[in-house]
Enzyme design. Structure first.
Site, PDB file in Angstrom:
ATOM      1  N   HIS A   1       0.816  -1.215   0.000  1.00  0.00           N
ATOM      2  CA  HIS A   1       0.000   0.000   0.000  1.00  0.00           C
ATOM      3  C   HIS A   1       0.852   1.268   0.000  1.00  0.00           C
ATOM      4  O   HIS A   1       0.347   2.351  -0.325  1.00  0.00           O
ATOM      5  CB  HIS A   1      -0.979   0.006   1.186  1.00  0.00           C
ATOM      6  CG  HIS A   1      -0.372   0.276   2.519  1.00  0.00           C
ATOM      7  ND1 HIS A   1      -0.049  -0.720   3.416  1.00  0.00           N
ATOM      8  CD2 HIS A   1      -0.021   1.438   3.128  1.00  0.00           C
ATOM      9  CE1 HIS A   1       0.451  -0.171   4.514  1.00  0.00           C
ATOM     10  NE2 HIS A   1       0.487   1.127   4.366  1.00  0.00           N
TER      11      HIS A   1
ATOM     12  N   ASP B   1       0.125  -7.519   1.460  1.00  0.00           N
ATOM     13  CA  ASP B   1       0.601  -6.141   1.608  1.00  0.00           C
ATOM     14  C   ASP B   1       2.125  -6.078   1.587  1.00  0.00           C
ATOM     15  O   ASP B   1       2.739  -5.348   2.363  1.00  0.00           O
ATOM     16  CB  ASP B   1       0.051  -5.512   2.896  1.00  0.00           C
ATOM     17  CG  ASP B   1       0.174  -3.987   2.888  1.00  0.00           C
ATOM     18  OD1 ASP B   1       0.292  -3.413   1.790  1.00  0.00           O
ATOM     19  OD2 ASP B   1       0.168  -3.387   3.978  1.00  0.00           O
TER      20      ASP B   1
ATOM     21  N   SER C   1       4.917   2.558   7.861  1.00  0.00           N
ATOM     22  CA  SER C   1       4.549   1.414   7.025  1.00  0.00           C
ATOM     23  C   SER C   1       5.720   0.925   6.195  1.00  0.00           C
ATOM     24  O   SER C   1       6.402   1.716   5.530  1.00  0.00           O
ATOM     25  CB  SER C   1       3.408   1.794   6.070  1.00  0.00           C
ATOM     26  OG  SER C   1       2.172   1.572   6.648  1.00  0.00           O
TER      27      SER C   1
END
Length: 498
Positions: A133, A163, A236
């Protein structure tokens, strides 16, 4: 680059990439420890402990950060704005009440959208791991090292189901991380995250492992590591280290009511990520095993209704036609207890095992059917890259409506409704729910009732017959089609004696 979020009972599970937003916090002066008084002659000393303390002190992370911090990178992504026929999709004048005054005028120039995340180098020749993402829909990806060098990165591949994304930068002799085994992690063990929260590069935070094997909605292929490490937007894709300096996970999501850190963070186990990485580097996509079943967890009531002493296993709520599961003989209502010799204690245990199985492998299954264990064998097929679901059917009464002993009104399905739902035969649609056993079981208006116990509901009259002979005093599993999904509910029929 897109923000990823899920809602669970009003709580947001948000992925932690995105543009930096500064959130002010209060400043506090450090507490000054009072000097303990000298023991006096009249003060008795405390009795010595009978055993040494379990925790002997706090760890020092400085050596770990100094050695492996240079392998952590900052990732910046840019995405050009897409335009409509007259201008930008995000042009505020498009929906403004003053739009007529601006028609015919050129739209202001589009500005690229930017976002930030983290990553880490896994090989000296420039392979970088991050979250899918973080780089999703990006037109340009820039990787910045701790020595301030910047490189335009190539996205070798990304896998949305886990992911995970793999990048390559044109550089050599780079520092890189070492890998640990997530299975060796212990709940309560110290772990460290390095990343770029809110754009603050090379920030270090620490905490402990809170839980292992967490399942999140729409992330069924990842048994997440839950930690209380401070993780925020920009973290992230960054690494999660154990105290040996080994990467054990990729920081991916947070559980939050505000969009910021609230003490619950999730990381992708590094062994899962590395299996995905190998496929992405070799083929640009992931080859993932497919069994072809819809499954659900076991509540205490469902376990009792299926004859289990405690909730365990994966309850099969749907078998896809032509799938390996169908060929193996699996049926809706089977409880998968073992897959390839490994116990299925929770339904979330099954998808990662199936996904990690090599295509074409014959896997033994142990299932519970009608209270008896049964052994089957399934040949695992390849999961399609994009499994599209069937459109949800719009159902209504076809004029043959009746009320059952459940506290619901039901109607028989027409042939066209069955075709729209992909149901070969049988089934009744719930048109109204009142107080009673059905409402207590969680049955809703619009549900299609397919089976009661192990018997198919061929129509409203058949449902009445099955209810009339249903045993009293114990729950019965009822198979329900809801939208595109099927699931079992535990139904406690009303007493026929009033």
């Amino acid at each position: 680059m897109n923000t990823k979020s899920l809602v669970i009972s009003g709580v947001v599970v948000a992925a932690v990439a995105g543009s930096a937003i500064f959130l002010p916090t209060a400043w506090h002066s450090p507490a000054i420890a009072a000097t303990p008084p000298e023991p006096s002659a009249t003060t008795s000393a405390p009795a010595p402990a009978s055993s040494p303390p379990v925790v002997a002190g706090l760890p020092d992370f400085s050596t770990l950060v100094e050695r492996f911090g240079p392998a952590v990178v900052n990732i910046t992504v840019k995405q050009e704005m897409r335009t409509s026929a007259r201008g930008r999709f995000d042009d505020p004048m498009e929906s403004s009440p003053f739009a007529p005054f601006f028609r015919g005028l050129p739209a202001p120039p589009a500005r690229p959208m930017t976002g930030q995340g983290s990553g880490f180098i896994i090989s000296a020749d420039g392979l970088v791991l991050t979250n899918a993402h973080v780089v999703d829909d990006a037109d340009e990806v820039t990787v910045k090292l701790t020595d301030k060098r910047e490189f335009t990165a190539q996205v070798l591949g990304k896998d949305k189901l886990t992911d995970v994304a793999v990048l390559r930068i044109d550089a050599h002799d780079l520092p890189f991380v070492q890998f640990g085994n997530p299975e060796d992690l212990q709940v309560g063990e110290w772990v460290v995250a390095i990343g770029s929260p809110f754009g603050f590069e090379n920030s270090v935070t620490a905490g402990i492992v809170s839980a292992k094997g967490r399942a999140l909605p729409d992330d069924t292929y990842v048994p997440f590591i839950q930690t209380d490490v401070a993780v925020n937007p920009g973290n992230s894709g960054g690494p999660l280290f154990n105290l040996r300096g080994e990467v054990v996970g990729i920081n991916s999501q947070i559980f939050s009511r505000t969009g910021g850190y609230q003490g619950v963070s999730f990381a992708i186990p590094i062994d899962v990520a590395m299996r995905v990485q190998k496929d992405l580097v070799a083929d640009g996509h992931v080859s993932r095993g497919w069994l072809g079943v819809g499954i659900q967890g076991m509540s205490r009531q469902l376990a009792e209704s299926f004859g289990l002493d405690q909730p365990r296993g994966a309850l099969v709520s749907q078998v896809m036609p032509g799938s390996p599961a169908a060929t193996a003989g699996l049926q809706a209502g089977d409880v998968i207890l073992e897959f390839g010799g490994k116990a299925i204690n929770d339904s979330s245990d099954l998808p990662p095992l199936v996904g990690a199985t090599r295509i074409g492998t014959d896997v033994p299954l142990k299932v519970l059917r009608n209270g008896k264990e049964k052994n089957l064998t399934a040949e695992i097929a390849r999961l399609a890259d994009d499994d599209g679901g069937e459109p949800e059917a719009t159902l209504g009464s076809n004029g043959n409506e009746s009320r059952s002993h459940l506290g619901v009104a039901v109607a028989d399905l027409s042939d066209s409704q069955r075709a729209q739902l992909g149901i070969e035969h049988g089934g009744v649609v719930v048109t109204q729910v009142s107080d009673g056993p059905a409402a207590e079981a969680g049955i809703r208006r619009g549900d299609v009732l397919l089976q009661l116990g192990r018997e198919q509901i061929d129509g409203s009259q058949k449902l009445r017959e099955l209810l009339d002979k249903a045993p009293q005093g114990k729950p019965i599993p009822i198979l329900v089609r809801r939208g595109e999904n099927t699931l079992f509910l535990a139904l406690q029929p009303a007493s026929r004696n009033g």
